[in-house]
Design an enzyme around this catalytic site. Sequence first.
Site, mmCIF file in Angstrom:
data_model
loop_
_atom_site.group_PDB
_atom_site.id
_atom_site.type_symbol
_atom_site.label_atom_id
_atom_site.label_comp_id
_atom_site.label_asym_id
_atom_site.label_seq_id
_atom_site.Cartn_x
_atom_site.Cartn_y
_atom_site.Cartn_z
ATOM 1 N N GLU A 223 30.543 49.143 31.438
ATOM 2 C CA GLU A 223 29.459 50.040 31.057
ATOM 3 C C GLU A 223 29.717 51.228 30.426
ATOM 4 O O GLU A 223 28.765 52.075 30.134
ATOM 5 C CB GLU A 223 28.748 49.894 32.358
ATOM 6 C CG GLU A 223 28.108 48.673 32.869
ATOM 7 C CD GLU A 223 27.431 48.639 34.265
ATOM 8 O OE1 GLU A 223 28.163 49.601 34.978
ATOM 9 O OE2 GLU A 223 26.566 47.777 34.546
ATOM 10 N N GLU B 213 46.121 35.513 41.851
ATOM 11 C CA GLU B 213 46.089 36.974 42.420
ATOM 12 C C GLU B 213 47.626 37.076 43.315
ATOM 13 O O GLU B 213 47.804 38.086 43.853
ATOM 14 C CB GLU B 213 45.021 37.182 43.555
ATOM 15 C CG GLU B 213 45.076 36.346 44.677
ATOM 16 C CD GLU B 213 43.864 36.733 45.794
ATOM 17 O OE1 GLU B 213 44.296 37.055 46.962
ATOM 18 O OE2 GLU B 213 42.981 36.856 45.177
#
Length: 275
Positions: free
Chosen positions: A83, A114
């Site tokens: 963004e 992960e």
Amino acid sequence: MKKDFIKVTEKESNYDELDKMSIHTILKSINKEDQTVPKAVEKSIPQIKNLTEKVSEKLKNGGRLFYIGAGTSGRLGILDASECPPTFGVSKDLVIGIIAGGDKAIRDAVEFAEDSKTQAWEDLSTHQINKEDIVVGIAASGTTPYVIGGLEACKQHDILTGCITCNPNSPLAITADFPIEVKVGPEFVTGSSRMKAGTAQKMVLNMLTTTAMIQLGRVQGNRMVDMQLSNKKLVERGINMICQATFVSKNEAQENLEKHKSVRAAIKAIQNEKN
């Protein structure tokens, strides 16, 4: 791991028998829990300030901001990074989000991605990361190996680090140079840290990059003068910004925007003409 470390985000929910609640009760209860998040973030503002100052300093001096995370945390980092270019007109290479498991993990869970303590550094290395940059690890639990390993490797290479976590005294917070710990407490659905913890992380990310971009001069007054004009809505917003800043008609604002291709440049041109 410190003896006094407790995964508060994994503790039993304050609510039980959720499956027997009415829809109205579920929604009211979730909302009640969500209302505690801004207060938790407020308590962490001193830590947020410390990290934001370092991020701003690095970006001003030509460095980059990297986010690393897994699952929801990784996706939030990518969201915030993605963004920045349309909102502030910066390069897509200024703020970079990296998620365990790669781009596939943005939409689909990648099993065991992960759990590697070495993969994050490998991922960062593809961007030729260096000590001019800063890396922020995002993990609600504060125990994600991918994120901790990434920050440990950064420290070995003299790269400044920060983190956003929701468990106090976590291994991640201990590893980071500038930790942010937002203590949101147990989730409505036990252990579902996409809820309050995710909301807290998003709020902190908003604060971090918005403040840094203001410090970089990417906002004039309260206006996103460097935003990308990528659709009709944003073009209209740009025209209105020009009108508000210079008091010209919409037609004149539109003409200048079309000519200069930038809200900032259009405002400057009009102001120069008036002077």
